[in-house]
Design an enzyme around this catalytic site. Structure first.
Site, PDB file in Angstrom:
ATOM      1  N   LYS A  21       0.818  -1.209   0.000  1.00  0.00           N
ATOM      2  CA  LYS A  21       0.000   0.000   0.000  1.00  0.00           C
ATOM      3  C   LYS A  21       0.855   1.264   0.000  1.00  0.00           C
ATOM      4  O   LYS A  21       0.563   2.249   0.676  1.00  0.00           O
ATOM      5  CB  LYS A  21      -0.978   0.001   1.170  1.00  0.00           C
ATOM      6  CG  LYS A  21      -1.839  -1.247   1.270  1.00  0.00           C
ATOM      7  CD  LYS A  21      -2.437  -1.673  -0.066  1.00  0.00           C
ATOM      8  CE  LYS A  21      -3.375  -0.631  -0.648  1.00  0.00           C
ATOM      9  NZ  LYS A  21      -3.836  -1.027  -2.033  1.00  0.00           N
ATOM     10  N   GLY A  61       1.800   2.770  -3.070  1.00  0.00           N
ATOM     11  CA  GLY A  61       1.768   3.291  -4.428  1.00  0.00           C
ATOM     12  C   GLY A  61       2.167   2.265  -5.467  1.00  0.00           C
ATOM     13  O   GLY A  61       2.543   2.618  -6.594  1.00  0.00           O
ATOM     14  N   HIS A 104       6.893  -7.494  -2.756  1.00  0.00           N
ATOM     15  CA  HIS A 104       6.918  -6.755  -1.499  1.00  0.00           C
ATOM     16  C   HIS A 104       8.038  -7.285  -0.592  1.00  0.00           C
ATOM     17  O   HIS A 104       8.141  -6.873   0.571  1.00  0.00           O
ATOM     18  CB  HIS A 104       5.584  -6.897  -0.760  1.00  0.00           C
ATOM     19  CG  HIS A 104       4.443  -6.150  -1.381  1.00  0.00           C
ATOM     20  ND1 HIS A 104       4.559  -4.887  -1.900  1.00  0.00           N
ATOM     21  CD2 HIS A 104       3.127  -6.497  -1.543  1.00  0.00           C
ATOM     22  CE1 HIS A 104       3.379  -4.480  -2.357  1.00  0.00           C
ATOM     23  NE2 HIS A 104       2.503  -5.440  -2.147  1.00  0.00           N
ATOM     24  N   ARG A 162       6.633   5.153   0.566  1.00  0.00           N
ATOM     25  CA  ARG A 162       5.568   6.091   0.935  1.00  0.00           C
ATOM     26  C   ARG A 162       5.608   6.325   2.445  1.00  0.00           C
ATOM     27  O   ARG A 162       6.010   5.430   3.204  1.00  0.00           O
ATOM     28  CB  ARG A 162       4.209   5.504   0.545  1.00  0.00           C
ATOM     29  CG  ARG A 162       3.034   6.459   0.726  1.00  0.00           C
ATOM     30  CD  ARG A 162       1.738   5.769   0.336  1.00  0.00           C
ATOM     31  NE  ARG A 162       0.617   6.704   0.279  1.00  0.00           N
ATOM     32  CZ  ARG A 162      -0.648   6.360   0.039  1.00  0.00           C
ATOM     33  NH1 ARG A 162      -0.939   5.071  -0.158  1.00  0.00           N
ATOM     34  NH2 ARG A 162      -1.601   7.265   0.001  1.00  0.00           N
ATOM     35  N   SER A 188      -3.954   3.294   4.193  1.00  0.00           N
ATOM     36  CA  SER A 188      -4.341   2.659   2.934  1.00  0.00           C
ATOM     37  C   SER A 188      -4.491   1.152   3.113  1.00  0.00           C
ATOM     38  O   SER A 188      -5.412   0.533   2.564  1.00  0.00           O
ATOM     39  CB  SER A 188      -3.283   2.960   1.865  1.00  0.00           C
ATOM     40  OG  SER A 188      -3.635   2.378   0.629  1.00  0.00           O
ATOM     41  N   TYR A 217       7.019   8.347  -2.959  1.00  0.00           N
ATOM     42  CA  TYR A 217       5.647   8.595  -3.393  1.00  0.00           C
ATOM     43  C   TYR A 217       5.326  10.088  -3.342  1.00  0.00           C
ATOM     44  O   TYR A 217       4.716  10.640  -4.270  1.00  0.00           O
ATOM     45  CB  TYR A 217       4.705   7.825  -2.470  1.00  0.00           C
ATOM     46  CG  TYR A 217       3.239   7.895  -2.825  1.00  0.00           C
ATOM     47  CD1 TYR A 217       2.666   6.941  -3.657  1.00  0.00           C
ATOM     48  CD2 TYR A 217       2.422   8.905  -2.316  1.00  0.00           C
ATOM     49  CE1 TYR A 217       1.316   6.990  -3.981  1.00  0.00           C
ATOM     50  CE2 TYR A 217       1.071   8.959  -2.635  1.00  0.00           C
ATOM     51  CZ  TYR A 217       0.528   7.996  -3.467  1.00  0.00           C
ATOM     52  OH  TYR A 217      -0.814   8.059  -3.778  1.00  0.00           O
ATOM     53  N   ARG A 251      -8.281   4.243  -4.093  1.00  0.00           N
ATOM     54  CA  ARG A 251      -9.047   4.969  -3.082  1.00  0.00           C
ATOM     55  C   ARG A 251      -8.843   6.471  -3.289  1.00  0.00           C
ATOM     56  O   ARG A 251      -9.446   7.053  -4.167  1.00  0.00           O
ATOM     57  CB  ARG A 251      -8.655   4.518  -1.663  1.00  0.00           C
ATOM     58  CG  ARG A 251      -9.663   4.959  -0.597  1.00  0.00           C
ATOM     59  CD  ARG A 251      -9.305   4.374   0.763  1.00  0.00           C
ATOM     60  NE  ARG A 251      -8.149   4.976   1.362  1.00  0.00           N
ATOM     61  CZ  ARG A 251      -8.163   6.076   2.126  1.00  0.00           C
ATOM     62  NH1 ARG A 251      -9.302   6.673   2.377  1.00  0.00           N
ATOM     63  NH2 ARG A 251      -7.051   6.563   2.644  1.00  0.00           N
ATOM     64  N   GLY A 290      -5.330   8.073  -2.908  1.00  0.00           N
ATOM     65  CA  GLY A 290      -3.991   8.347  -3.419  1.00  0.00           C
ATOM     66  C   GLY A 290      -3.439   9.679  -2.954  1.00  0.00           C
ATOM     67  O   GLY A 290      -2.597  10.281  -3.624  1.00  0.00           O
TER      68      GLY A 290
END
Length: 328
Positions: A73, A75, A141, A163, A171, A229, A295, A297
């Site tokens: 979550k 980006g 990930h 991020r 998120s 991000y 959602r 962003g």
């Protein structure tokens, strides 16, 4: 919820006897979703650990491969879309692919994850669909040291998108509630927050994860690119041009003057992607709705949801990043 109704990465099936023996020797915990074990400094559900091992053992990298990495979550969907759009700009429509990939499939359908897609289903996934694509695009990930074991000293490139951890947490909360079709309840956020801060959650400690790639980018900048991000949001053209140059296909002066960079940003915007039919109705192979990946962003949405106490706790933990020259 019955075992066969769980997403595959949360089940205990498809775990080999050898991996079960390994798991028995590892630190183990449980979160609200399932059983976790700690492997190479990172927490995984059992099936995901099997996929990590499958990847490390069986993946055959090509020198031109590109790996898109992130903490969950952070980006990821945007990074995949931008990378696809940058690379696809050279290609002309064909009978087999008459329209742009991003108009016919979700970025996660185009760029699969190693450990929660390809190697989760089988130890030997069919990569022939990538055989005509150069470079091949994959995602993960996993932290960098774990990825490197699967890359087997290949000089392929890795792009990491980082991020702000507070926005990533919010998120992740909304995403989990949406795909589990559960109530977006404050209690769920508080439970996730505690797991997040302790590091005993899927993929473990954010700061360790980010630092693995940050240090990798400093040690080997030709092969690891570290993007933020927030900088993609504030200076999108600069960052997209940096990404294109790293991927080996910089924009020409003519392309920039024609407005191509702006067109790619518009194509990959959350407003445009979320409005496409494929992302309104499609699903991943694990039955997660594509629209779950879109959602707000926004930067700083955490300020509307985290209490001052939560903010302070995260800030204190992130002190660990000091001394690394890394800042949000």
């Amino acid at each position: 919820m019955a075992q066969n109704e769980l997403p595959m990465n949360l089940r205990d099936d498809n775990v080999s006897e050898e991996t079960k023996t390994l798991i028995s020797s590892l630190p183990r915990e449980q979160d609200s979703q399932g059983k976790l074990c700690k492997f190479q400094g990172c927490w995984y559900y059992y099936n995901t650990l099997q996929a990590v091992i499958n990847f490390q053992t069986n993946f055959k990298p090509q020198d031109t491969d590109i790996i898109l990495a992130s903490f969950p979550k952070s980006g990821t969907t945007w990074l995949k879309a931008l990378s696809v759009a940058i690379l696809e700009r050279y290609k002309q429509p064909t009978d087999d692919h008459p329209i742009h990939p991003l108009l016919s499939d979700n970025p996660h359908g185009i760029v699969p994850f190693f450990e929660i897609d390809m190697y989760l289903k089988t130890s030997t996934p069919d990569l022939t669909k990538f055989s005509t694509s150069s470079p091949r695009l994959f995602s993960t990930h996993m932290p960098l040291h774990t990825v490197k074991e699967g890359l087997k000293d290949s000089p392929c490139k890795v792009v990491y998108l980082c991020r702000n951890v507070k926005d990533a947490l919010i998120s992740r909360w909304y995403f989990r509630c949406k795909y589990q079709k559960s109530e977006v309840a404050r209690s769920n956020l508080e439970s996730m927050f505690e797991s997040f801060c302790s590091g005993v959650s899927f993929y473990g400690l954010f700061w360790d994860h980010a630092l693995s790639y940050w240090r990798g980018s400093l040690e080997n900048p030709k092969h690891v690119l570290f993007l933020k991000y927030e900088e993609l949001k504030t200076e999108p053209c600069v960052q997209v041009k940096k990404l294109a140059e790293f991927l080996g296909c910089p924009f020409t002066k003519e392309e920039e003057e024609s407005g191509l960079v702006i067109k790619i940003l518009e194509l990959c915007s959350i407003r445009n992607l979320s409005g496409l039919d494929v992302n309104k109705t499609g699903k991943t192979w694990m039955n997660v709705d594509y629209n779950s990946y879109f959602r707000k962003g926004e930067v700083g949405d955490w300020k509307n949801l985290l209490t001052p106490e939560m903010e302070n706790k995260i800030d204190m933990i992130i002190e660990k990043l000091k001394g690394s020259d890394f800042k949000f």
